[in-house]
Write an enzyme that holds these catalytic residues in place. Sequence first.
Site, mmCIF file in Angstrom:
data_model
loop_
_atom_site.group_PDB
_atom_site.id
_atom_site.type_symbol
_atom_site.label_atom_id
_atom_site.label_comp_id
_atom_site.label_asym_id
_atom_site.label_seq_id
_atom_site.Cartn_x
_atom_site.Cartn_y
_atom_site.Cartn_z
ATOM 1 N N HIS A 51 -2.047 8.160 4.351
ATOM 2 C CA HIS A 51 -3.394 8.104 4.915
ATOM 3 C C HIS A 51 -3.579 9.059 6.087
ATOM 4 O O HIS A 51 -4.150 8.709 7.116
ATOM 5 C CB HIS A 51 -3.755 6.672 5.350
ATOM 6 C CG HIS A 51 -3.927 5.719 4.188
ATOM 7 N ND1 HIS A 51 -2.986 5.604 3.188
ATOM 8 C CD2 HIS A 51 -4.912 4.848 3.879
ATOM 9 C CE1 HIS A 51 -3.382 4.694 2.309
ATOM 10 N NE2 HIS A 51 -4.557 4.220 2.694
ATOM 11 N N SER B 276 0.821 -1.201 0.000
ATOM 12 C CA SER B 276 0.000 0.000 0.000
ATOM 13 C C SER B 276 0.862 1.261 0.000
ATOM 14 O O SER B 276 0.632 2.185 -0.767
ATOM 15 C CB SER B 276 -0.917 -0.020 1.218
ATOM 16 O OG SER B 276 -1.600 1.199 1.319
ATOM 17 N N GLU C 178 3.480 -2.196 15.048
ATOM 18 C CA GLU C 178 3.981 -0.838 14.819
ATOM 19 C C GLU C 178 4.962 -0.395 15.888
ATOM 20 O O GLU C 178 5.924 0.327 15.596
ATOM 21 C CB GLU C 178 2.814 0.147 14.726
ATOM 22 C CG GLU C 178 1.961 -0.024 13.470
ATOM 23 C CD GLU C 178 0.975 -1.196 13.552
ATOM 24 O OE1 GLU C 178 0.765 -1.730 14.674
ATOM 25 O OE2 GLU C 178 0.422 -1.589 12.519
ATOM 26 N N ARG D 168 -3.725 9.807 1.250
ATOM 27 C CA ARG D 168 -4.013 8.553 0.559
ATOM 28 C C ARG D 168 -4.310 8.799 -0.915
ATOM 29 O O ARG D 168 -3.786 8.129 -1.799
ATOM 30 C CB ARG D 168 -5.211 7.844 1.195
ATOM 31 C CG ARG D 168 -5.576 6.526 0.492
ATOM 32 C CD ARG D 168 -6.866 5.938 1.039
ATOM 33 N NE ARG D 168 -8.064 6.616 0.552
ATOM 34 C CZ ARG D 168 -8.803 6.198 -0.482
ATOM 35 N NH1 ARG D 168 -8.493 5.096 -1.134
ATOM 36 N NH2 ARG D 168 -9.870 6.868 -0.851
#
Lengths: 324, 555
Positions: free
Chosen positions: A115, A37, A58, A173
């Site tokens: 994003h 992504s 994360e 995004r």
Amino acid sequence: MNEPIMTDMRSEYSKTLIQIGKENPNVVVLGADTTDSLKTSGFGKEFPDRFFNVGIAEANLVTTSAGLAVSGKISFASTYAIFLPGRAVDQIRNNIAYPSPPGKQGLNVKLVVSHGGLTVGPDGGSHQQIEDIAIMRVIPNFRVFIPADTISVSKLTKLMTNEYGPFYMRMARSKTPLVHSESQKFQIGKGITIRDGSDCTIAACGITVRMALEAAETLQQEGISCRVLDMFSIKPIDNEILEKAARETGYIVTTEEHNIFGGMGSAVAESISESYPVPIKRIGAQDMFGESARDNEIPLLLEKHGITSFNMAKQVKKIRSKKL
Amino acid sequence: MGSNYYQIKKNILKARRLVIKATNIAGSGHPGGSFSMAEILGCLFNRYLKFDPTNPQWEDRDRLVLSKGHAAPGLFSNMAVAGYFPESELDTLRKFGSKLQGHPDLKCPGVEFCGGSLGTGLSYSVGIALTAKLDSKDYHVYTIIGDGESDEGQVWEAAMTAAKYKVDNLTAFLDRNFIQQDSYTEKIMPLDEKLEGDDITEMWKDASRWKTGDKWRSFGWNVIEIAGHRVEQIDAAIAKANATKGVPTMIICRTVKGKSIEHMEDNPLWHGRAPDSDVIPIINLELDSQFMIAPSIIAGDMTNLENEIKRCISGRAHYIHLDVMDGQFVPNKTFDHTKIKELRPLTVIPFDSHLMINKPVKHVRDYIDSGSDIITVHAEVTDESSFGEIHDILKQNQVGVGFAINPDTELPEWSYKFLPSLDQLIVMSVVPGKSGQKYIEETHAKMARLNSVLKEHNFSGYIEADGGVNLENIGSIFADGARVFVGGGALIGQQDMPVAIKDFRSEVLKSRRRLLLDKAQELGGTELVNKWIGLHIVGKKQEQIKKIAQEAGYI
């Protein structure tokens, strides 16, 4: 205004990473199961040894990046905005920002996220990070960027590579309109006067820069000369350009896809209240979470929070009366 | 190569004393967790870590990451002992302007990781280990994590990452002391299994209940489980870990929080609390009074010494005493270095080779090669020159230096100059040559004479009592100043070795408790005696110590 040329920030980031990866063997890239992504997987294909996918972890992503950085690497760690400041703030603070080797401040980690803000769209409020700027700019040693277009992304990525220290850069995004020219120079802590004007100022960042330009265009037709600043460097913020705008145009409207509390607008307000206080209006998420919106409905979501060129022009006119 | 077993132990003791001093001056800090990892750090600093205190940023140095950052005083103390900064700098711990922050910080050159927020050190270490691989460097990353901090999910994220990327240049230690801030780990968040009742001693003794190692194994790590206060076990585990390729290693160290100070041991209260000034001298005396039990295997079945070694292992002996007799210096003959070499692979417990032989200088190299950890030679068959030679050879080979005197031998004056670097002095309390003799009572008086000479000449090794030591006299021999106790018939001769060693230990402990109460009485009378007793809140310690104090007439 002309129809904008829409380009993709993630692709540009990926392309730039590969380029700097070729030039600098110390560049390493880390991801957390969002590498296709984020398009950082392209770097991984080019440099498999310097690419680490730590899975959906994360906190681990951030701290592993710190370990690589403290031992000499330049770490680029990337995933969605919501999963970095929103999730791993302890690791960002204590493992990247706080540790300061002799003569340095923080570790050499670049957190580059995609994003950011409301334009995440269909994934909904859970994924729309409208708090990251507030979180990141309060952490000492961090520098915070929101690029407006792909030219900014490319130039800022290179700039971060060559400048030691922790950085946070937030990308959008969706495809974004080009607002800068290839010759545009970017400096840390220096805003860009993207359109000059003498009656008022709109300070924008990220996707709102194009909107601000459109608002200025509209205002021009009404005889109002509006200056537009691209405040891509939110920390450090450009006190000079802001003071000048305050003195010369008398008031400032700020605009961002972030909560109005703690974001770029707050940073602008803090700055000019210490230099040359003038009225300010902050446009952004009105202390409300976002919600799902399909791609063609994102303008509706933005409109709900007043993040439109129409509202910018409206607010400019509305607070003219308060102008000093 | 690094230091010998004794130098390591001495440096560990030094570091412990500094932790006490520093936390006391600071008025806060974490002695408990500093002490549970004291031997781990001692082994690393004195034998394994490659570093240069004059050039802390040396790029090929090994990296030590203290993930359980609250144990900073333990780290700083070792750094001071290692020469990164003067020991006096520890007085600035936790103070404004100090580089010795409350938690480890890069502000202090040599510190590799800013600890404090738990659960992150392992991810950080994986990052460093990856850099080493990318740069084709052969430095190693050593990381210490706590068991409380293992509650943090990120530890397990890092565990998976380390296995995925095969970072065999990373060796982690789990300081498994069973205590976290609120209480026992098994009560707060079980790593092994839920603790019923309050007796963690019972919990950890039963190794079959340990599951932590299985967790790490299932995450793809090489796992080694050891007793975390035994220097020789840590040493062997690190050597094994470093030789393991393709996977990271987790060394699970069963440790005791507050180890070495009875009232801090296994006591959650000492997770984060500094000792008061008035008890510091007593605590220091306690630290100086650590002791070791050394079964002498010739008192057992000479036809099956292998089995005697196994019995020593099952009894958790600190030391194995090997009496080498040549039939000349003493009438009997036992075995020589070839036998020691045969026995060596059976255990990592230090071999205490006591050479009752003529012309030891001629043979000392054979005993080094056989794997002795310390070699003791007799005053009666050495002189300044030959002992000097032996001393130097042993030091060069990281073997402990021991010196022995027979019952009718006084410490020769020529030996005084060696006393500061001597690791052990054996004071024979029987005429050497055969086992089963009675302790010569005159030895008590001799010990008193010796103590003042040893003090005057800065002896800092162990005094080993050898000959006729038994349950009846071991307490008084401890009181005389002996800190290693060779047990012949009274240990090896017993059917149940573990029980015999345990009984030895508890007799010494009793005597040590008395010694500490004497100190309390001397320094602060009944009030301090009562305070000292009051500190011992875990298990039955308090009533036992109270009884000793009553018998002494202190309360």
